[in-house]
Design a protein around this motif. Structure first.
Motif, PDB file in Angstrom:
ATOM      1  N   VAL A 449     -42.161 -82.791  67.591  1.00  0.00           N
ATOM      2  CA  VAL A 449     -43.153 -82.411  66.589  1.00  0.00           C
ATOM      3  C   VAL A 449     -42.451 -82.224  65.256  1.00  0.00           C
ATOM      4  CG1 VAL A 449     -44.912 -80.738  65.910  1.00  0.00           C
ATOM      5  CG2 VAL A 449     -44.594 -81.295  68.331  1.00  0.00           C
ATOM      6  N   LEU A 450     -42.982 -82.862  64.211  1.00  0.00           N
ATOM      7  CA  LEU A 450     -42.473 -82.717  62.855  1.00  0.00           C
ATOM      8  C   LEU A 450     -43.449 -81.850  62.070  1.00  0.00           C
ATOM      9  CD1 LEU A 450     -41.615 -85.713  63.907  1.00  0.00           C
ATOM     10  CD2 LEU A 450     -40.947 -86.040  61.532  1.00  0.00           C
ATOM     11  N   SER A 451     -42.922 -80.888  61.384  1.00  0.00           N
ATOM     12  CA  SER A 451     -43.780 -80.039  60.560  1.00  0.00           C
ATOM     13  C   SER A 451     -44.320 -80.825  59.375  1.00  0.00           C
ATOM     14  CB  SER A 451     -42.973 -78.841  60.048  1.00  0.00           C
ATOM     15  OG  SER A 451     -42.129 -79.244  58.969  1.00  0.00           O
ATOM     16  N   PRO A 452     -45.340 -80.291  58.720  1.00  0.00           N
ATOM     17  CA  PRO A 452     -45.744 -80.867  57.437  1.00  0.00           C
ATOM     18  C   PRO A 452     -44.569 -80.817  56.455  1.00  0.00           C
ATOM     19  CG  PRO A 452     -47.388 -79.334  58.230  1.00  0.00           C
ATOM     20  CD  PRO A 452     -46.193 -79.177  59.126  1.00  0.00           C
ATOM     21  N   GLU A 453     -44.608 -81.672  55.452  1.00  0.00           N
ATOM     22  CA  GLU A 453     -43.564 -81.691  54.423  1.00  0.00           C
ATOM     23  C   GLU A 453     -43.932 -80.696  53.338  1.00  0.00           C
ATOM     24  OE1 GLU A 453     -41.206 -84.922  51.580  1.00  0.00           O
ATOM     25  OE2 GLU A 453     -42.680 -85.588  53.064  1.00  0.00           O
ATOM     26  N   ALA A 454     -43.055 -79.712  53.108  1.00  0.00           N
ATOM     27  CA  ALA A 454     -43.351 -78.670  52.131  1.00  0.00           C
ATOM     28  C   ALA A 454     -42.057 -77.968  51.742  1.00  0.00           C
ATOM     29  CB  ALA A 454     -44.342 -77.662  52.710  1.00  0.00           C
ATOM     30  N   ALA A 455     -42.118 -77.147  50.694  1.00  0.00           N
ATOM     31  CA  ALA A 455     -40.948 -76.374  50.285  1.00  0.00           C
ATOM     32  C   ALA A 455     -40.676 -75.239  51.253  1.00  0.00           C
ATOM     33  CB  ALA A 455     -41.144 -75.828  48.876  1.00  0.00           C
ATOM     34  N   GLY A 456     -41.729 -74.799  51.965  1.00  0.00           N
ATOM     35  CA  GLY A 456     -41.583 -73.754  52.953  1.00  0.00           C
ATOM     36  C   GLY A 456     -42.503 -74.007  54.124  1.00  0.00           C
ATOM     37  N   VAL A 457     -41.999 -73.859  55.332  1.00  0.00           N
ATOM     38  CA  VAL A 457     -42.789 -74.126  56.540  1.00  0.00           C
ATOM     39  C   VAL A 457     -42.565 -72.989  57.528  1.00  0.00           C
ATOM     40  CG1 VAL A 457     -43.107 -75.648  58.519  1.00  0.00           C
ATOM     41  CG2 VAL A 457     -42.654 -76.635  56.267  1.00  0.00           C
ATOM     42  N   LEU A 458     -43.659 -72.494  58.089  1.00  0.00           N
ATOM     43  CA  LEU A 458     -43.585 -71.503  59.162  1.00  0.00           C
ATOM     44  C   LEU A 458     -43.951 -72.184  60.473  1.00  0.00           C
ATOM     45  CD1 LEU A 458     -43.291 -68.542  60.133  1.00  0.00           C
ATOM     46  CD2 LEU A 458     -45.756 -68.286  59.705  1.00  0.00           C
ATOM     47  N   THR A 459     -43.084 -72.047  61.470  1.00  0.00           N
ATOM     48  CA  THR A 459     -43.335 -72.563  62.819  1.00  0.00           C
ATOM     49  C   THR A 459     -43.405 -71.397  63.777  1.00  0.00           C
ATOM     50  OG1 THR A 459     -42.042 -74.561  62.317  1.00  0.00           O
ATOM     51  CG2 THR A 459     -42.513 -74.107  64.639  1.00  0.00           C
ATOM     52  N   VAL A 460     -44.439 -71.368  64.623  1.00  0.00           N
ATOM     53  CA  VAL A 460     -44.587 -70.314  65.614  1.00  0.00           C
ATOM     54  C   VAL A 460     -44.754 -70.962  66.980  1.00  0.00           C
ATOM     55  CG1 VAL A 460     -45.941 -68.324  66.368  1.00  0.00           C
ATOM     56  CG2 VAL A 460     -45.659 -68.782  63.917  1.00  0.00           C
ATOM     57  N   ILE A 461     -43.959 -70.541  67.953  1.00  0.00           N
ATOM     58  CA  ILE A 461     -44.035 -71.021  69.327  1.00  0.00           C
ATOM     59  C   ILE A 461     -44.554 -69.875  70.194  1.00  0.00           C
ATOM     60  CG2 ILE A 461     -42.770 -71.993  71.278  1.00  0.00           C
ATOM     61  CD1 ILE A 461     -42.689 -73.863  68.922  1.00  0.00           C
ATOM     62  N   VAL A 462     -45.663 -70.131  70.915  1.00  0.00           N
ATOM     63  CA  VAL A 462     -46.272 -69.094  71.754  1.00  0.00           C
ATOM     64  C   VAL A 462     -46.278 -69.577  73.204  1.00  0.00           C
ATOM     65  CG1 VAL A 462     -48.237 -67.554  72.049  1.00  0.00           C
ATOM     66  CG2 VAL A 462     -47.761 -68.536  69.790  1.00  0.00           C
ATOM     67  N   PRO A 463     -45.366 -69.070  74.044  1.00  0.00           N
ATOM     68  CA  PRO A 463     -45.319 -69.501  75.450  1.00  0.00           C
ATOM     69  C   PRO A 463     -46.471 -68.923  76.270  1.00  0.00           C
ATOM     70  CG  PRO A 463     -43.233 -68.523  74.719  1.00  0.00           C
ATOM     71  CD  PRO A 463     -44.270 -68.161  73.709  1.00  0.00           C
ATOM     72  N   GLY A 464     -46.873 -69.666  77.295  1.00  0.00           N
ATOM     73  CA  GLY A 464     -47.866 -69.182  78.247  1.00  0.00           C
ATOM     74  C   GLY A 464     -49.258 -69.059  77.697  1.00  0.00           C
ATOM     75  N   CYS A 465     -49.543 -69.822  76.636  1.00  0.00           N
ATOM     76  CA  CYS A 465     -50.825 -69.642  75.956  1.00  0.00           C
ATOM     77  C   CYS A 465     -51.288 -70.958  75.352  1.00  0.00           C
ATOM     78  CB  CYS A 465     -50.684 -68.595  74.862  1.00  0.00           C
ATOM     79  SG  CYS A 465     -52.211 -68.130  74.059  1.00  0.00           S
ATOM     80  N   ALA A 466     -52.580 -71.261  75.519  1.00  0.00           N
ATOM     81  CA  ALA A 466     -53.183 -72.455  74.922  1.00  0.00           C
ATOM     82  C   ALA A 466     -53.995 -72.038  73.710  1.00  0.00           C
ATOM     83  CB  ALA A 466     -54.067 -73.178  75.935  1.00  0.00           C
ATOM     84  N   ASP A 467     -53.527 -72.417  72.522  1.00  0.00           N
ATOM     85  CA  ASP A 467     -54.269 -72.179  71.284  1.00  0.00           C
ATOM     86  C   ASP A 467     -54.623 -70.702  71.113  1.00  0.00           C
ATOM     87  OD1 ASP A 467     -55.355 -72.821  68.887  1.00  0.00           O
ATOM     88  OD2 ASP A 467     -56.893 -74.164  69.671  1.00  0.00           O
ATOM     89  N   PRO A 468     -53.627 -69.834  70.888  1.00  0.00           N
ATOM     90  CA  PRO A 468     -53.889 -68.388  70.825  1.00  0.00           C
ATOM     91  C   PRO A 468     -54.737 -68.007  69.611  1.00  0.00           C
ATOM     92  CG  PRO A 468     -51.680 -68.874  70.060  1.00  0.00           C
ATOM     93  CD  PRO A 468     -52.219 -70.151  70.616  1.00  0.00           C
ATOM     94  N   GLU A 469     -55.360 -66.860  69.708  1.00  0.00           N
ATOM     95  CA  GLU A 469     -56.149 -66.333  68.597  1.00  0.00           C
ATOM     96  C   GLU A 469     -55.207 -65.874  67.490  1.00  0.00           C
ATOM     97  OE1 GLU A 469     -58.969 -62.453  67.630  1.00  0.00           O
ATOM     98  OE2 GLU A 469     -58.726 -63.146  69.716  1.00  0.00           O
ATOM     99  N   VAL A 470     -55.557 -66.239  66.247  1.00  0.00           N
ATOM    100  CA  VAL A 470     -54.739 -65.903  65.083  1.00  0.00           C
ATOM    101  C   VAL A 470     -55.624 -65.258  64.035  1.00  0.00           C
ATOM    102  CG1 VAL A 470     -53.279 -66.823  63.240  1.00  0.00           C
ATOM    103  CG2 VAL A 470     -53.144 -67.821  65.523  1.00  0.00           C
ATOM    104  N   SER A 471     -55.135 -64.175  63.423  1.00  0.00           N
ATOM    105  CA  SER A 471     -55.874 -63.524  62.339  1.00  0.00           C
ATOM    106  C   SER A 471     -54.927 -63.254  61.181  1.00  0.00           C
ATOM    107  CB  SER A 471     -56.516 -62.221  62.831  1.00  0.00           C
ATOM    108  OG  SER A 471     -55.529 -61.326  63.303  1.00  0.00           O
ATOM    109  N   PHE A 472     -55.500 -63.104  59.972  1.00  0.00           N
ATOM    110  CA  PHE A 472     -54.703 -62.941  58.768  1.00  0.00           C
ATOM    111  C   PHE A 472     -55.131 -61.686  58.018  1.00  0.00           C
ATOM    112  CE2 PHE A 472     -54.797 -67.406  59.811  1.00  0.00           C
ATOM    113  CZ  PHE A 472     -53.487 -67.808  59.649  1.00  0.00           C
TER     114      PHE A 472
END
Length: 495
Positions: A449-472
């Motif tokens: 998997v290649l991240s989007p091209e940007a000056a800053g990229v956040l990658t998060v890996i969540v084991p044991g979970c399909a499409d986890p809930e995310v809030s901001f």
């Protein structure tokens, strides 16, 4: 063993070859560098002598003696048409103990003269590889030849060199500067052989040498994953078994020589585990893997590296050493090989560890901030550059296949188990097939998997979970993992 007696030999993990009775020492039927080295090391011949000692069957010793005599006659040093592997420094180092073993039972003038010639080569400072595993093998060879021929000066030279070389190769924390844990284990084992040979020779065992071998054990223990295999860093294949030493070590350790190793618990095959690379620029058996991360959780390998395929000079082997073969941020622009990487800071708690690393491998400051959460399993990585753009690369274990994807989210699985990768920003993410080496001279397809091209990229890996809930909430993102919520900062440090 009967096959070996009949002239059929299997070397370097390759299919057996029929050498016949009149061996062609220039042959390389597999076209493989390791096979040619192993042929001329004659260690396989030593197995025949050992079988004679075990069984008393004279046929094994006679065959070993005939092969050794034939090799000596057909491979004069500097002779025309002799294979370049015949007198390569490592071949000499590995062959000498095999000939010494044979000389316990065979006392021909030709064999003993050859032992003396091997000793002269091994004692030659111009051919010596200080601080290298080859140098250690040279010292072992010189030591046993010196003992067999009663040349104490060779024995003493070997012990002096070995001690000095160990302090060059192994730092006080136990990190081997060859930059591959697999070689750390090899050197530890060979130092064990060396220490036994020193003791048997009657020479004094250097305490400094013992100390460096002992220090290696911490490095090897931390580099051994919960499944018992060594982390495949540098020239280390993913199916290389580690070693379990008795120790009282913390679960997380930072080695100044360029490694972070962390786990949730010792002696637990299901423990989470990660490695992070930094430190001096690439050398010897190292790869261009700085800032690279590997990750396992819930008894599953998740993020893997390209691994080690072989010593062959092919495009694929060269690629396995490149940055693109590792889980690193790639910056637009020219890469500078051999650039060192700094560990800027770290914070290590029992369930949460944070690290910041940076370097100038692309001519500008490349920064990686890593958060590892245990219990509520999660890995978050924030990559950034002050100008221009980057893309982060992530290579997944061969068992994991893409289950679903949408912008910024990739779900992978093996059976019913799932792991999710999240990217911010999400637009421009790419998923492509990749190829790694899970073992010597083997390859396996993986998802990259290649991240989007940007000056800053956040990658998060969540084991044991399909499409986890995310809030901001402002600058914070909360990810609902199966073990509980984990908060990740969207800019700067990920925590």
């Amino acid at each position: 063993m009967k096959e070996l007696l009949q002239g059929r030999v299997a070397l370097a993990g390759l299919p057996a070859v029929d050498l016949g009775t009149d061996v062609d020492w220039t042959a390389n039927p597999h076209g493989n560098r390791s096979w040619a080295l192993n042929l001329h090391s004659l260690r396989w011949l030593g197995r025949l002598a050992a079988e004679f000692e075990r069984t008393g069957e004279r046929a094994y010793l006679d065959r070993a003696a005939d092969l050794a005599d034939h090799w000596i006659r057909e491979n004069p040093r500097g002779g025309q048409g002799v294979s370049p592997w015949a007198w390569a420094e490592h071949a000499v180092a590995l062959r000498a103990p095999a000939l010494v073993c044979l000389s316990e039972h065979v006392r021909t003038r030709r064999l003993w003269d050859s032992l003396a010639e091997h000793g002269e080569v091994l004692a030659d400072s111009a051919l010596y590889r200080e601080g290298h595993n080859h140098g250690l093998d040279q010292d072992i060879g010189l030591l046993v030849v010196g003992c067999r021929l009663g040349r104490a000066r060779w024995r003493d030279l070997a012990v002096r060199r070995m001690t000095r070389s160990a302090e060059v190769a192994i730092d006080p924390q136990g990190v081997l500067h060859e930059q591959a844990p697999r070689y750390g284990l090899y050197v530890h084992r060979r130092l064990g052989v060396a220490l036994r040979a020193i003791e048997e020779s009657g020479a004094e065992t250097p305490a400094r040498l013992v100390a460096r071998r002992t220090a290696l054990e911490s490095y090897i223990a931390h580099a051994t994953q919960p499944d018992g295999f060594l982390a495949p860093l540098g020239d280390g294949h993913a199916d290389a078994r580690g070693a379990r030493f008795a120790h009282q070590e913390p679960e997380v350790r930072v080695f100044d020589g360029g490694y972070v190793f962390g786990r949730t618990a010792w002696q637990d095959p299901g423990s989470a585990y990660y490695s992070i690379r930094f430190g001096p620029g690439r050398a010897l058996h190292g790869h261009e893997d700085h800032l690279g991360v590997t990750y396992s959780a819930q008894g599953r390998r998740i993020l893997v590296e390209a691994g080690f395929h072989s010593y062959e000079r092919t495009g694929f082997v060269a690629w396995t050493r490149s940055p693109e073969a590792h889980n690193v941020p790639i910056v637009a622009g020219g890469f500078r090989p051999g650039t060192p990487t700094r560990l800027v800071g770290s914070s290590i708690g029992p369930t949460r560890q944070e690290y910041e690393l940076s370097d100038e491998a692309y001519g500008l400051t490349r920064t990686r901030r890593v958060l590892v959460s245990h219990g509520a399993d999660l890995l978050a990585v924030r990559d950034s550059v002050p100008s221009g753009t980057l893309r982060s690369l992530w290579h997944f274990d061969p068992a994991l296949k893409v289950v679903s994807r949408r912008p910024g989210v990739v779900v992978l699985g093996d059976g019913s188990w799932r792991v999710t990768l999240l990217h911010l920003p999400g637009e421009g993410q790419a998923v492509r097939p990749g190829l790694i080496a899970p073992g010597i001279q083997r390859t396996a397809e993986v998802v990259t998997v290649l991240s989007p091209e940007a000056a800053g990229v956040l990658t998060v890996i969540v084991p044991g979970c399909a499409d986890p809930e995310v809030s901001f909430a402002g600058d914070l993102m909360t990810v609902r993992t199966p073990g509980g919520p984990v908060t990740v900062r969207l800019t700067g440090a990920p925590c």
